[in-house]
Design an enzyme around this catalytic site. Structure first.
Site, PDB file in Angstrom:
ATOM      1  N   ALA A 101     -29.044 -49.186  33.617  1.00 32.07           N
ATOM      2  CA  ALA A 101     -28.978 -50.371  32.745  1.00 32.07           C
ATOM      3  C   ALA A 101     -27.945 -50.155  31.649  1.00 32.07           C
ATOM      4  O   ALA A 101     -27.158 -51.060  31.339  1.00 32.07           O
ATOM      5  CB  ALA A 101     -30.347 -50.672  32.142  1.00 32.07           C
ATOM      6  N   TYR A 151     -31.036 -61.930  20.395  1.00 40.96           N
ATOM      7  CA  TYR A 151     -31.696 -60.735  20.910  1.00 40.96           C
ATOM      8  C   TYR A 151     -32.076 -60.992  22.361  1.00 40.96           C
ATOM      9  O   TYR A 151     -32.837 -61.914  22.671  1.00 40.96           O
ATOM     10  CB  TYR A 151     -32.938 -60.396  20.079  1.00 40.96           C
ATOM     11  CG  TYR A 151     -33.671 -59.191  20.614  1.00 40.96           C
ATOM     12  CD1 TYR A 151     -33.016 -57.986  20.792  1.00 40.96           C
ATOM     13  CD2 TYR A 151     -35.016 -59.259  20.953  1.00 40.96           C
ATOM     14  CE1 TYR A 151     -33.674 -56.867  21.295  1.00 40.96           C
ATOM     15  CE2 TYR A 151     -35.695 -58.154  21.451  1.00 40.96           C
ATOM     16  CZ  TYR A 151     -35.012 -56.965  21.622  1.00 40.96           C
ATOM     17  OH  TYR A 151     -35.665 -55.865  22.126  1.00 40.96           O
ATOM     18  N   MET A 192     -34.207 -60.227  24.959  1.00 49.91           N
ATOM     19  CA  MET A 192     -35.517 -59.575  25.079  1.00 49.91           C
ATOM     20  C   MET A 192     -35.730 -59.008  26.475  1.00 49.91           C
ATOM     21  O   MET A 192     -36.157 -57.874  26.623  1.00 49.91           O
ATOM     22  CB  MET A 192     -36.637 -60.579  24.749  1.00 49.91           C
ATOM     23  CG  MET A 192     -36.562 -61.126  23.345  1.00 49.91           C
ATOM     24  SD  MET A 192     -37.970 -62.184  22.918  1.00 49.91           S
ATOM     25  CE  MET A 192     -37.723 -63.604  23.992  1.00 49.91           C
ATOM     26  N   HIS A 241     -32.317 -53.721  23.641  1.00 42.59           N
ATOM     27  CA  HIS A 241     -32.768 -52.329  23.721  1.00 42.59           C
ATOM     28  C   HIS A 241     -32.789 -51.907  25.190  1.00 42.59           C
ATOM     29  O   HIS A 241     -33.175 -52.704  26.052  1.00 42.59           O
ATOM     30  CB  HIS A 241     -34.183 -52.178  23.151  1.00 42.59           C
ATOM     31  CG  HIS A 241     -34.245 -52.355  21.674  1.00 42.59           C
ATOM     32  ND1 HIS A 241     -34.436 -53.577  21.082  1.00 42.59           N
ATOM     33  CD2 HIS A 241     -34.129 -51.465  20.666  1.00 42.59           C
ATOM     34  CE1 HIS A 241     -34.444 -53.434  19.766  1.00 42.59           C
ATOM     35  NE2 HIS A 241     -34.255 -52.164  19.486  1.00 42.59           N
ATOM     36  N   PHE A 262     -24.580 -50.691  33.073  1.00 42.19           N
ATOM     37  CA  PHE A 262     -24.379 -52.120  33.315  1.00 42.19           C
ATOM     38  C   PHE A 262     -23.897 -52.802  32.032  1.00 42.19           C
ATOM     39  O   PHE A 262     -22.898 -53.528  32.041  1.00 42.19           O
ATOM     40  CB  PHE A 262     -25.687 -52.756  33.806  1.00 42.19           C
ATOM     41  CG  PHE A 262     -25.646 -54.254  33.884  1.00 42.19           C
ATOM     42  CD1 PHE A 262     -25.098 -54.893  34.987  1.00 42.19           C
ATOM     43  CD2 PHE A 262     -26.166 -55.032  32.860  1.00 42.19           C
ATOM     44  CE1 PHE A 262     -25.058 -56.286  35.056  1.00 42.19           C
ATOM     45  CE2 PHE A 262     -26.133 -56.418  32.917  1.00 42.19           C
ATOM     46  CZ  PHE A 262     -25.583 -57.046  34.021  1.00 42.19           C
ATOM     47  N   TYR A 263     -24.597 -52.563  30.926  1.00 42.78           N
ATOM     48  CA  TYR A 263     -24.213 -53.205  29.665  1.00 42.78           C
ATOM     49  C   TYR A 263     -22.885 -52.653  29.137  1.00 42.78           C
ATOM     50  O   TYR A 263     -22.080 -53.409  28.598  1.00 42.78           O
ATOM     51  CB  TYR A 263     -25.336 -53.097  28.635  1.00 42.78           C
ATOM     52  CG  TYR A 263     -26.510 -53.979  29.013  1.00 42.78           C
ATOM     53  CD1 TYR A 263     -26.412 -55.365  28.918  1.00 42.78           C
ATOM     54  CD2 TYR A 263     -27.690 -53.438  29.507  1.00 42.78           C
ATOM     55  CE1 TYR A 263     -27.460 -56.187  29.287  1.00 42.78           C
ATOM     56  CE2 TYR A 263     -28.746 -54.254  29.876  1.00 42.78           C
ATOM     57  CZ  TYR A 263     -28.626 -55.628  29.773  1.00 42.78           C
ATOM     58  OH  TYR A 263     -29.665 -56.444  30.152  1.00 42.78           O
ATOM     59  N   ASN A 269     -33.062 -45.143  31.209  1.00 41.94           N
ATOM     60  CA  ASN A 269     -32.516 -46.148  32.119  1.00 41.94           C
ATOM     61  C   ASN A 269     -30.982 -46.137  32.074  1.00 41.94           C
ATOM     62  O   ASN A 269     -30.340 -47.032  31.544  1.00 41.94           O
ATOM     63  CB  ASN A 269     -33.083 -47.530  31.765  1.00 41.94           C
ATOM     64  CG  ASN A 269     -32.837 -48.543  32.861  1.00 41.94           C
ATOM     65  OD1 ASN A 269     -32.006 -48.344  33.746  1.00 41.94           O
ATOM     66  ND2 ASN A 269     -33.551 -49.652  32.795  1.00 41.94           N
TER      67      ASN A 269
END
Length: 163
Positions: free
Chosen positions: A127, A78, A80, A119, A130-131, A124
């Protein structure tokens, strides 16, 4: 102690000596105050390769903090927190940091890591993009994930690790 990825970017393991720097960076990077337990957990030896200070020209400019979880007979990493200070963005630090974590997960010997997940607040969009670019997929929305932020919902992003 640090592993050089390029001439300018390097990663250092988290220690009691640099934890104050991690706390300060996280307080600037994220709209959430993390607990003492969070900081105790990122110092554990089993997550050493997944929790790093990110340096640019020997200046600490970012952090990566992960934990290992077991769910449904799968070992998952995970993610974080991962962040880079605004003046240092668009220099490849985020991409190299994420690649560092993906590579560490793929080569993790103690336990086979099946996937990485995280998460992202639904507002956002940058972000999420980006992922997406790095192979993560939005697999759902966690309603009311954020208690003190608006919007409260978060995308659940996953990357399956091919061994």
């Amino acid at each position: 102690m640090s592993t050089t990825v390029s001439t300018r970017i390097s990663f250092a393991s988290l220690t009691t000596h640099n934890l104050g720097t991690v706390r300060k960076l996280n307080s600037v990077l994220f709209p959430i105050a993390y607990t003492d337990r969070f900081y105790a957990d990122v110092l554990k030896s089993e997550v050493d390769e997944f929790c790093k200070l990110v340096y640019y020209n020997d200046i600490p400019v970012g952090t990566i903090c992960c934990r290992i979880e077991t769910k449904d007979n799968e070992t998952q990493l995970y993610l974080m927190t991962m962040g880079v200070l605004a003046p240092y963005r668009s220099r490849g630090l985020g991409s190299q940091s994420l690649q560092h974590i993906i590579d560490a997960a793929k080569s993790h010997i103690k336990t086979k890591i099946d996937k990485i997940y995280l998460h992202v607040q639904t507002s956002n969009v940058e972000a999420k993009k980006f992922y997406d670019r790095h192979g993560f997929e939005a697999v759902g929305i966690h309603k009311n994930y954020y208690k003190k932020l608006v919007p409260r919902d978060a995308w659940i992003m996953e990357l399956t690790i091919g061994q």
